[in-house]
Design a protein around this motif. Structure first.
Motif, mmCIF file in Angstrom:
data_model
loop_
_atom_site.group_PDB
_atom_site.id
_atom_site.type_symbol
_atom_site.label_atom_id
_atom_site.label_comp_id
_atom_site.label_asym_id
_atom_site.label_seq_id
_atom_site.Cartn_x
_atom_site.Cartn_y
_atom_site.Cartn_z
ATOM 1 N N PHE A 218 0.856 -1.193 0.000
ATOM 2 C CA PHE A 218 0.000 0.000 0.000
ATOM 3 C C PHE A 218 0.891 1.241 0.000
ATOM 4 C CE2 PHE A 218 -2.794 3.313 1.528
ATOM 5 C CZ PHE A 218 -3.986 3.012 0.876
ATOM 6 N N PRO A 219 0.669 2.181 -0.932
ATOM 7 C CA PRO A 219 1.538 3.359 -1.042
ATOM 8 C C PRO A 219 1.440 4.270 0.193
ATOM 9 C CG PRO A 219 0.231 3.058 -3.036
ATOM 10 C CD PRO A 219 -0.345 2.150 -2.003
ATOM 11 N N THR A 220 2.553 4.560 0.815
ATOM 12 C CA THR A 220 2.531 5.381 2.029
ATOM 13 C C THR A 220 2.099 6.817 1.739
ATOM 14 O OG1 THR A 220 4.913 5.816 1.759
ATOM 15 C CG2 THR A 220 4.267 4.014 3.221
ATOM 16 N N GLU A 221 2.291 7.272 0.504
ATOM 17 C CA GLU A 221 1.877 8.643 0.173
ATOM 18 C C GLU A 221 0.359 8.775 0.123
ATOM 19 O OE1 GLU A 221 2.869 6.667 -3.854
ATOM 20 O OE2 GLU A 221 3.672 6.693 -1.808
ATOM 21 N N ARG A 222 -0.370 7.659 0.214
ATOM 22 C CA ARG A 222 -1.828 7.708 0.250
ATOM 23 C C ARG A 222 -2.385 7.447 1.651
ATOM 24 N NH1 ARG A 222 -4.647 4.165 -2.527
ATOM 25 N NH2 ARG A 222 -3.160 2.912 -3.686
ATOM 26 N N ILE A 223 -1.532 7.608 2.673
ATOM 27 C CA ILE A 223 -1.981 7.477 4.057
ATOM 28 C C ILE A 223 -2.165 8.864 4.656
ATOM 29 C CG2 ILE A 223 -1.383 6.681 6.375
ATOM 30 C CD1 ILE A 223 0.062 4.333 5.112
ATOM 31 N N LEU A 224 -3.309 9.067 5.268
ATOM 32 C CA LEU A 224 -3.659 10.323 5.937
ATOM 33 C C LEU A 224 -3.844 10.031 7.420
ATOM 34 C CD1 LEU A 224 -4.896 13.231 6.186
ATOM 35 C CD2 LEU A 224 -7.044 12.256 5.372
ATOM 36 N N PHE A 225 -3.103 10.730 8.275
ATOM 37 C CA PHE A 225 -3.216 10.542 9.714
ATOM 38 C C PHE A 225 -4.062 11.661 10.318
ATOM 39 C CE2 PHE A 225 0.641 7.841 9.390
ATOM 40 C CZ PHE A 225 0.149 6.733 10.072
ATOM 41 N N GLU A 226 -5.114 11.261 11.039
ATOM 42 C CA GLU A 226 -6.008 12.214 11.701
ATOM 43 C C GLU A 226 -5.778 12.213 13.212
ATOM 44 O OE1 GLU A 226 -10.184 11.957 11.026
ATOM 45 O OE2 GLU A 226 -9.967 11.183 8.984
ATOM 46 N N VAL A 227 -5.799 13.397 13.802
ATOM 47 C CA VAL A 227 -5.815 13.503 15.258
ATOM 48 C C VAL A 227 -7.001 14.381 15.642
ATOM 49 C CG1 VAL A 227 -4.243 15.491 15.281
ATOM 50 C CG2 VAL A 227 -4.501 14.099 17.328
ATOM 51 N N GLN B 218 4.538 14.594 8.238
ATOM 52 C CA GLN B 218 4.622 15.335 6.982
ATOM 53 C C GLN B 218 5.982 15.118 6.321
ATOM 54 O OE1 GLN B 218 3.550 19.434 7.916
ATOM 55 N NE2 GLN B 218 1.444 19.082 7.266
ATOM 56 N N ARG B 219 7.042 15.092 7.127
ATOM 57 C CA ARG B 219 8.382 14.864 6.591
ATOM 58 C C ARG B 219 8.494 13.494 5.940
ATOM 59 N NH1 ARG B 219 13.156 12.678 7.401
ATOM 60 N NH2 ARG B 219 12.430 11.428 9.157
ATOM 61 N N GLN B 220 7.767 12.515 6.503
ATOM 62 C CA GLN B 220 7.779 11.162 5.959
ATOM 63 C C GLN B 220 6.919 11.027 4.705
ATOM 64 O OE1 GLN B 220 9.300 8.315 7.055
ATOM 65 N NE2 GLN B 220 9.872 8.641 9.185
ATOM 66 N N GLY B 221 6.165 12.086 4.364
ATOM 67 C CA GLY B 221 5.350 12.060 3.153
ATOM 68 C C GLY B 221 3.887 11.729 3.367
ATOM 69 N N PHE B 222 3.469 11.580 4.642
ATOM 70 C CA PHE B 222 2.055 11.339 4.931
ATOM 71 C C PHE B 222 1.292 12.655 4.898
ATOM 72 C CE2 PHE B 222 4.335 8.139 7.575
ATOM 73 C CZ PHE B 222 3.926 6.999 6.907
ATOM 74 N N LYS B 223 -0.018 12.586 4.651
ATOM 75 C CA LYS B 223 -0.873 13.745 4.859
ATOM 76 C C LYS B 223 -1.348 13.752 6.310
ATOM 77 C CE LYS B 223 -2.713 15.029 0.343
ATOM 78 N NZ LYS B 223 -2.157 16.389 0.422
ATOM 79 N N THR B 224 -1.633 14.949 6.829
ATOM 80 C CA THR B 224 -2.078 15.087 8.219
ATOM 81 C C THR B 224 -3.384 15.867 8.270
ATOM 82 O OG1 THR B 224 -0.792 17.127 8.504
ATOM 83 C CG2 THR B 224 0.293 15.055 9.099
ATOM 84 N N ALA B 225 -4.191 15.545 9.284
ATOM 85 C CA ALA B 225 -5.482 16.209 9.438
ATOM 86 C C ALA B 225 -5.806 16.393 10.904
ATOM 87 C CB ALA B 225 -6.589 15.399 8.764
ATOM 88 N N ILE B 226 -6.474 17.493 11.217
ATOM 89 C CA ILE B 226 -7.051 17.716 12.540
ATOM 90 C C ILE B 226 -8.540 17.417 12.432
ATOM 91 C CG2 ILE B 226 -7.528 19.371 14.377
ATOM 92 C CD1 ILE B 226 -4.983 20.856 13.549
ATOM 93 N N ASP B 227 -8.982 16.397 13.164
ATOM 94 C CA ASP B 227 -10.369 15.955 13.125
ATOM 95 C C ASP B 227 -11.207 16.757 14.120
ATOM 96 O OD1 ASP B 227 -12.570 14.473 12.440
ATOM 97 O OD2 ASP B 227 -11.997 12.703 13.600
#
Length: 258
Positions: free
Chosen positions: A123-132, A152-161
Motif C-alpha cells: 500500500f503506497p505510504t503517500e496515500r496514508i492520511l493521519f487524523e488527530v 509530513q516529513r515522511q510524506g504522509f498527509k495530516t489532518a485535525i479531526d
C-alpha cells in the motif's frame, strides 16, 4: 581491552522500553470504512478507517477497553489493521487513520510498524492520511506538533479531526498547519438555517484558503447542509448522506442532487 559496562543507574528510555515490552491486547477489533467524497465530481477522495468490534459493536465499546498500559499496542494495531484491510480491499485514494498522540513516544520510531506493514502489503505510504482529534486530551501539545511535522516529513498527509469541537481551535492552527481540517459535525449541523454557524464556517473557509489547507465537512446528513457548505467553497464531504460506514467493506457512495 575490556569495554566498560554501562552504569547501572542509566535507565533505558521510557519510549523504547514501552515499545518493546507490550503485552497482547486483551480484546479483538477490526475496521469499518466510510468514504470521503468530492461530491460535485462524483469522485471518491478516500476512506476513513473506523474501529469496530468483531461482534458488530461500535467504537465506544472498544475505546472503553483502552488503558494507559495497552494504549501503544492498540494504536499500533489500528494502523496495521487499517493498512492491511485497505490493501486487501484494493482501496483507491487516501486511507485515513486516526491515531492517539499520547501513544506515540518517539515519532520517527513509532511510525516504523506502519511503514513495514505498508511495504509488506504493497500500500503506497503517500496515500496514508493521519487524523488527530482536536479535543484529544494532550499531555504535551509540543509533542503533537512534532509528531505531525515528522509525519509530513515522511510524506504522509495530516489532518485535525473534529475541528471546532475542542478547546484549542484556531490556536492549534496557528502553531501547526495540517494538510486538512475536518469540520466538527456539531459546528455544521443546521448551518443553512443558522446565521452564526454559517458565519463561523465561512470564516474558517477563508482562513484555510489563505493557509492552503483543505477542508472536509464531516457528519453530513441533510441535502440542505451539503448545499450550503458547497456554496461556501467546500468540496470534500463525509457523512450518512453519502454512505454509512461498512464493516471490512468499502461502501459505494450515493450522490445527492443538490
Amino acid at each position: 581491552m575490556t569495554r566498560p559496562s554501562a552504569p547501572q543507574d542509566s535507565p533505558r528510555p521510557v519510549g523504547c522500553r514501552r515499545c518493546a515490552d507490550q503485552a497482547p491486547l486483551p480484546f479483538e477489533f477490526s475496521m469499518a470504512f466510510q468514504p470521503i467524497v468530492e461530491a460535485a465530481e462524483h469522485r471518491i477522495f478516500g476512506y476513513e478507517a473506523l474501529v469496530r468490534g468483531t461482534d458488530g459493536s461500535g467504537a465506544y465499546s472498544i475505546l472503553q477497553q483502552v488503558t494507559e498500559d495497552n494504549r501503544y499496542t492498540f494504536d499500533q494495531t489500528c494502523r496495521i489493521k487499517a493498512v492491511e484491510l485497505a490493501a486487501r480491499l484494493q482501496l483507491q485514494g487516501y486511507l485515513s487513520i486516526n491515531f492517539l498522540p499520547n501513544a506515540v513516544y518517539q515519532p520517527a520510531a513509532c511510525i516504523r510498524a506502519t511503514l513495514d506493514a505498508a511495504q509488506r502489503v504493497g500500500f503506497p505510504t503517500e496515500r496514508i492520511l493521519f487524523e488527530v482529534t482536536e479535543s484529544e486530551q494532550l499531555t504535551d501539545r509540543t509533542h503533537l506538533k512534532n509528531i505531525l511535522l515528522e509525519y509530513q516529513r515522511q510524506g504522509f498527509k495530516t489532518a485535525i479531526d473534529d475541528f471546532g469541537a475542542g478547546y484549542s481551535g484556531l490556536g492549534l492552527l496557528a502553531e501547526f498547519q495540517p494538510d486538512i481540517i475536518k469540520l466538527d459535525m456539531e459546528l455544521i449541523r443546521g448551518l443553512h438555517n443558522d446565521a452564526a454557524r454559517f458565519a463561523i464556517v465561512e470564516g474558517i473557509v477563508g482562513i484555510c484558503r489563505k493557509l492552503d489547507i483543505q477542508i472536509i465537512a464531516e457528519g453530513i446528513e441533510h441535502v440542505d447542509e451539503y448545499a450550503a457548505l458547497k456554496a461556501l467553497g467546500i468540496s470534500l464531504f463525509q457523512g450518512y448522506l453519502f454512505a454509512r460506514p461498512a464493516y471490512e467493506t468499502l461502501p459505494v457512495p450515493q450522490w445527492p442532487l443538490a
